[in-house]
Design an enzyme around this catalytic site. Sequence first.
Site, mmCIF file in Angstrom:
data_model
loop_
_atom_site.group_PDB
_atom_site.id
_atom_site.type_symbol
_atom_site.label_atom_id
_atom_site.label_comp_id
_atom_site.label_asym_id
_atom_site.label_seq_id
_atom_site.Cartn_x
_atom_site.Cartn_y
_atom_site.Cartn_z
ATOM 1 N N ASP A 96 0.796 -1.225 0.000
ATOM 2 C CA ASP A 96 0.000 0.000 0.000
ATOM 3 C C ASP A 96 0.830 1.277 0.000
ATOM 4 O O ASP A 96 0.316 2.339 0.340
ATOM 5 C CB ASP A 96 -0.922 0.007 1.219
ATOM 6 C CG ASP A 96 -0.149 -0.050 2.536
ATOM 7 O OD1 ASP A 96 1.091 -0.094 2.496
ATOM 8 O OD2 ASP A 96 -0.786 -0.049 3.602
ATOM 9 N N CYS A 97 2.086 1.215 -0.380
ATOM 10 C CA CYS A 97 2.969 2.381 -0.280
ATOM 11 C C CYS A 97 3.186 3.026 -1.650
ATOM 12 O O CYS A 97 3.856 2.444 -2.509
ATOM 13 C CB CYS A 97 4.312 1.968 0.321
ATOM 14 S SG CYS A 97 5.531 3.299 0.370
ATOM 15 N N VAL A 149 10.870 1.722 4.479
ATOM 16 C CA VAL A 149 10.774 1.419 3.053
ATOM 17 C C VAL A 149 10.158 2.643 2.368
ATOM 18 O O VAL A 149 9.394 3.381 2.992
ATOM 19 C CB VAL A 149 9.896 0.172 2.781
ATOM 20 C CG1 VAL A 149 10.603 -1.086 3.183
ATOM 21 C CG2 VAL A 149 8.532 0.274 3.449
ATOM 22 N N SER A 189 12.026 8.069 -1.434
ATOM 23 C CA SER A 189 11.807 7.773 -2.849
ATOM 24 C C SER A 189 12.382 8.836 -3.775
ATOM 25 O O SER A 189 12.933 8.511 -4.838
ATOM 26 C CB SER A 189 10.314 7.592 -3.123
ATOM 27 O OG SER A 189 9.585 8.752 -2.769
ATOM 28 N N HIS A 215 -4.051 5.347 -6.032
ATOM 29 C CA HIS A 215 -4.602 5.240 -4.682
ATOM 30 C C HIS A 215 -5.939 5.969 -4.593
ATOM 31 O O HIS A 215 -6.859 5.500 -3.914
ATOM 32 C CB HIS A 215 -3.615 5.811 -3.661
ATOM 33 C CG HIS A 215 -2.547 4.847 -3.265
ATOM 34 N ND1 HIS A 215 -2.315 4.470 -1.959
ATOM 35 C CD2 HIS A 215 -1.639 4.163 -4.009
ATOM 36 C CE1 HIS A 215 -1.312 3.605 -1.911
ATOM 37 N NE2 HIS A 215 -0.885 3.415 -3.146
#
Length: 274
Positions: A60-61, A101, A114, A206
């Site tokens: 879900d990221c 993460v 990211s 999303h």
Amino acid sequence: MDVFFYLPRVYRNIYSEEADQRDGMLPQFHGVPNTVDVFVSGPTGVGSTFHTKVSNVIGDCPYSHRVLLALEEKQVSYNLITIDRKLRPSWYYNVHPEAKVPVISHDGILIEESSNIVDYLESKFPEKLLAQRNPKVATDPLPVIEAFRSRFTSFIEHEDEKPEFMESLVSLDSLLQRFITTERGPFFGGKKLSEEDVVVMPYLYHMEIAGKIVRDFELPHGLFPSIRNYMDAMKAHPTFQKTKAKPENLLFGYVELHGGLHHDELSSVSDILE
């Protein structure tokens, strides 16, 4: 500001077979020097896994999705490890001290966040750079994209934030109208993906999945045509098709915000979305 962690020992030695078996890590993975090892969010409740191929395995990221989009679009060879954020394995704290993460490891360096990861990939693998956005438009699109991301997150958490979220959609639709032309192609990067594409599309995805389930939100009929066209083009792109999360995996992170939906119901979520 770039954030780098220099690994204190040879990367392949941070795992033990005992820890691999205890914490659900496949023991054949030990890190390969000079390759990119990618740690991203995986589905919740299934443990952490090394994947021999990338095919809709993330959770879900959206930040993890951004990293995979960039890697695939740049055609960088990598090992993929999904981390169950609800059941973070003990060995992963040897990779990252906070078990965050997404992160990547390359040449003994660990990079987190990211945006830093995408910048690093662009600098270390210049053979195939992400496409450049339309040079005829002077506007920097990232502030508008960030405003949309922030407003969407607030709307998911608090339903009364919907007016501000709708305003951000108006701005994003206008931005897409300015940047995307029939002649150049359907993306910020024209016919190929740019940094802006890998930033915004995970959150639009999303919005489509979690917005529908959590807030019963869909783009109003007849409005936001540029967003609709952009999403249709992105969803048909092979890189997106390969890297997107399955709807039921994406929704795990939103379940607690929606009292009527439980983990054991997520397998049928595709029926709800139709």
